[in-house]
Design a protein around this motif. Structure first.
Motif, PDB file in Angstrom:
ATOM      1  N   ARG A  58       0.652  -1.179  -0.010  1.00  0.00           N
ATOM      2  CA  ARG A  58       0.106   0.159   0.052  1.00  0.00           C
ATOM      3  C   ARG A  58       0.731   1.146   0.175  1.00  0.00           C
ATOM      4  NH1 ARG A  58      -2.926  -0.143   4.787  1.00  0.00           N
ATOM      5  NH2 ARG A  58      -1.095   1.152   5.807  1.00  0.00           N
ATOM      6  N   ASN A  59       1.914   1.471   0.958  1.00  0.00           N
ATOM      7  CA  ASN A  59       2.579   2.527   1.000  1.00  0.00           C
ATOM      8  C   ASN A  59       3.562   2.652  -0.175  1.00  0.00           C
ATOM      9  OD1 ASN A  59       1.483   3.057   3.327  1.00  0.00           O
ATOM     10  ND2 ASN A  59       3.117   2.181   4.445  1.00  0.00           N
ATOM     11  N   TYR A  60       4.303   1.739  -0.802  1.00  0.00           N
ATOM     12  CA  TYR A  60       5.290   1.886  -1.705  1.00  0.00           C
ATOM     13  C   TYR A  60       4.980   1.570  -3.030  1.00  0.00           C
ATOM     14  CZ  TYR A  60       7.597   2.748   2.791  1.00  0.00           C
ATOM     15  OH  TYR A  60       7.976   3.048   3.765  1.00  0.00           O
ATOM     16  N   TYR A  61       3.828   0.616  -3.404  1.00  0.00           N
ATOM     17  CA  TYR A  61       3.770   0.004  -4.710  1.00  0.00           C
ATOM     18  C   TYR A  61       2.364   0.275  -5.421  1.00  0.00           C
ATOM     19  CZ  TYR A  61       7.859  -2.552  -4.306  1.00  0.00           C
ATOM     20  OH  TYR A  61       9.332  -2.552  -3.810  1.00  0.00           O
ATOM     21  N   ILE A  62       1.404   1.145  -4.782  1.00  0.00           N
ATOM     22  CA  ILE A  62       0.300   1.555  -5.466  1.00  0.00           C
ATOM     23  C   ILE A  62       0.203   3.078  -5.368  1.00  0.00           C
ATOM     24  CG2 ILE A  62      -1.964   1.274  -5.259  1.00  0.00           C
ATOM     25  CD1 ILE A  62      -1.958  -1.622  -4.013  1.00  0.00           C
ATOM     26  N   ASN A  63       0.432   3.553  -6.662  1.00  0.00           N
ATOM     27  CA  ASN A  63       0.411   4.875  -6.871  1.00  0.00           C
ATOM     28  C   ASN A  63      -0.964   5.495  -7.184  1.00  0.00           C
ATOM     29  OD1 ASN A  63       3.387   4.885  -6.367  1.00  0.00           O
ATOM     30  ND2 ASN A  63       3.308   4.092  -8.583  1.00  0.00           N
ATOM     31  N   VAL A  64      -1.347   6.459  -6.456  1.00  0.00           N
ATOM     32  CA  VAL A  64      -2.641   7.280  -6.936  1.00  0.00           C
ATOM     33  C   VAL A  64      -2.211   8.359  -7.616  1.00  0.00           C
ATOM     34  CG1 VAL A  64      -4.534   8.300  -5.698  1.00  0.00           C
ATOM     35  CG2 VAL A  64      -3.562   6.640  -4.383  1.00  0.00           C
ATOM     36  N   ASP A  65      -2.851   8.387  -8.783  1.00  0.00           N
ATOM     37  CA  ASP A  65      -2.388   9.656  -9.840  1.00  0.00           C
ATOM     38  C   ASP A  65      -3.472  10.592  -9.664  1.00  0.00           C
ATOM     39  OD1 ASP A  65      -4.402   8.432 -11.433  1.00  0.00           O
ATOM     40  OD2 ASP A  65      -3.122   7.413 -12.736  1.00  0.00           O
ATOM     41  N   THR A  66      -3.323  11.767 -10.707  1.00  0.00           N
ATOM     42  CA  THR A  66      -4.331  12.799 -10.332  1.00  0.00           C
ATOM     43  C   THR A  66      -5.673  12.328 -11.105  1.00  0.00           C
ATOM     44  OG1 THR A  66      -2.660  14.166 -11.031  1.00  0.00           O
ATOM     45  CG2 THR A  66      -4.568  15.024 -11.525  1.00  0.00           C
ATOM     46  N   ASP A  67      -5.752  11.516 -12.037  1.00  0.00           N
ATOM     47  CA  ASP A  67      -7.118  11.148 -12.514  1.00  0.00           C
ATOM     48  C   ASP A  67      -7.827  10.299 -11.373  1.00  0.00           C
ATOM     49  OD1 ASP A  67      -6.570  12.084 -14.913  1.00  0.00           O
ATOM     50  OD2 ASP A  67      -6.125  10.120 -15.812  1.00  0.00           O
ATOM     51  N   ASP A  68      -7.228   9.491 -10.590  1.00  0.00           N
ATOM     52  CA  ASP A  68      -7.820   8.886  -9.441  1.00  0.00           C
ATOM     53  C   ASP A  68      -8.279   9.826  -8.548  1.00  0.00           C
ATOM     54  OD1 ASP A  68      -7.186   6.333 -10.387  1.00  0.00           O
ATOM     55  OD2 ASP A  68      -5.292   6.534  -9.512  1.00  0.00           O
ATOM     56  N   LYS A  69      -7.510  10.763  -8.214  1.00  0.00           N
ATOM     57  CA  LYS A  69      -8.024  11.791  -7.168  1.00  0.00           C
ATOM     58  C   LYS A  69      -9.267  12.701  -7.744  1.00  0.00           C
ATOM     59  CE  LYS A  69      -3.322  12.441  -5.558  1.00  0.00           C
ATOM     60  NZ  LYS A  69      -2.229  13.226  -5.318  1.00  0.00           N
ATOM     61  N   LEU A  70      -9.101  13.052  -9.247  1.00  0.00           N
ATOM     62  CA  LEU A  70     -10.250  13.552  -9.793  1.00  0.00           C
ATOM     63  C   LEU A  70     -11.580  12.855  -9.540  1.00  0.00           C
ATOM     64  CD1 LEU A  70      -8.476  15.677 -12.533  1.00  0.00           C
ATOM     65  CD2 LEU A  70      -9.413  16.624 -10.625  1.00  0.00           C
ATOM     66  N   ASN A  71     -11.380  11.594 -10.088  1.00  0.00           N
ATOM     67  CA  ASN A  71     -12.541  10.677  -9.953  1.00  0.00           C
ATOM     68  C   ASN A  71     -13.253  10.638  -8.501  1.00  0.00           C
ATOM     69  OD1 ASN A  71     -12.761  10.279 -12.613  1.00  0.00           O
ATOM     70  ND2 ASN A  71     -11.262   8.514 -12.357  1.00  0.00           N
ATOM     71  N   ALA A  72     -12.470  10.514  -7.638  1.00  0.00           N
ATOM     72  CA  ALA A  72     -12.740  10.421  -6.127  1.00  0.00           C
ATOM     73  C   ALA A  72     -13.712  11.606  -5.683  1.00  0.00           C
ATOM     74  CB  ALA A  72     -11.670  10.280  -5.307  1.00  0.00           C
ATOM     75  N   ILE A  73     -13.180  12.959  -6.335  1.00  0.00           N
ATOM     76  CA  ILE A  73     -13.802  14.105  -6.038  1.00  0.00           C
ATOM     77  C   ILE A  73     -15.127  14.219  -6.619  1.00  0.00           C
ATOM     78  CG2 ILE A  73     -13.724  16.863  -6.448  1.00  0.00           C
ATOM     79  CD1 ILE A  73     -10.635  16.186  -5.843  1.00  0.00           C
ATOM     80  N   LYS A  74     -15.206  13.817  -7.801  1.00  0.00           N
ATOM     81  CA  LYS A  74     -16.349  13.613  -8.553  1.00  0.00           C
ATOM     82  C   LYS A  74     -17.607  12.912  -8.020  1.00  0.00           C
ATOM     83  CE  LYS A  74     -14.563  14.731 -13.042  1.00  0.00           C
ATOM     84  NZ  LYS A  74     -13.962  14.084 -14.474  1.00  0.00           N
ATOM     85  N   ILE A  75     -16.884  11.677  -7.525  1.00  0.00           N
ATOM     86  CA  ILE A  75     -17.799  10.712  -6.662  1.00  0.00           C
ATOM     87  C   ILE A  75     -18.446  11.580  -5.337  1.00  0.00           C
ATOM     88  CG2 ILE A  75     -18.069   8.645  -5.245  1.00  0.00           C
ATOM     89  CD1 ILE A  75     -16.008   7.605  -7.378  1.00  0.00           C
ATOM     90  N   ILE A  76     -17.609  11.830  -4.541  1.00  0.00           N
ATOM     91  CA  ILE A  76     -17.983  12.832  -3.579  1.00  0.00           C
ATOM     92  C   ILE A  76     -19.232  14.116  -3.765  1.00  0.00           C
ATOM     93  CG2 ILE A  76     -17.330  14.480  -1.822  1.00  0.00           C
ATOM     94  CD1 ILE A  76     -16.497  11.771  -0.691  1.00  0.00           C
ATOM     95  N   ALA A  77     -18.666  14.744  -4.982  1.00  0.00           N
ATOM     96  CA  ALA A  77     -19.938  15.858  -5.400  1.00  0.00           C
ATOM     97  C   ALA A  77     -21.118  15.138  -5.795  1.00  0.00           C
ATOM     98  CB  ALA A  77     -19.203  16.532  -6.701  1.00  0.00           C
TER      99      ALA A  77
END
Length: 115
Positions: free
Chosen positions: A91-110
């Protein structure tokens, strides 16, 4: 998909051409086992052939872990496939969260807060 017989035939011809003998199929052209250095050298040659920027071989582990996680594979399974006994390493070193992942999460919250 090519069968085992194809690889054995290919490997026999490879051994004859390069003058070595081994029972192992996936070896270097001198019959030695692949190691980190020989794999990196092969990748660098391939990168040069296609004009691609050289990357550390370890980058592929990150890509593998991230790709599995993005496809919904449970973190425990990703860790097991990567040979990690502790999922926190995965989790800490091998799974990268990119900008698209973050934007999709924000859209889901919205979307959730709009209802």
């Amino acid at each position: 998909m090519l069968g085992c017989h194809y690889y054995k035939k290919w490997h026999k011809a490879e051994m004859m051409e390069n003058g070595y003998r081994t029972e192992y199929i996936f070896t270097t052209k001198t019959g030695n086992f692949y190691d980190k250095h020989s794999i990196q050298t092969a990748c660098n040659r391939l990168y040069g052939k296609f004009g691609v920027t050289c990357r550390s071989f370890h980058v592929y582990r990150h890509t593998f872990g991230t790709s599995l996680a993005k496809k919904g594979v449970p973190i425990q399974t990703v860790a097991a496939l990567m040979g990690h006994s502790d999922i926190n390493v995965t989790r800490n070193y091998y799974i990268n969260v990119d900008t698209d992942d973050k934007l999709n999460a924000i859209k889901i919250i919205a979307l959730l807060t709009d209802n």
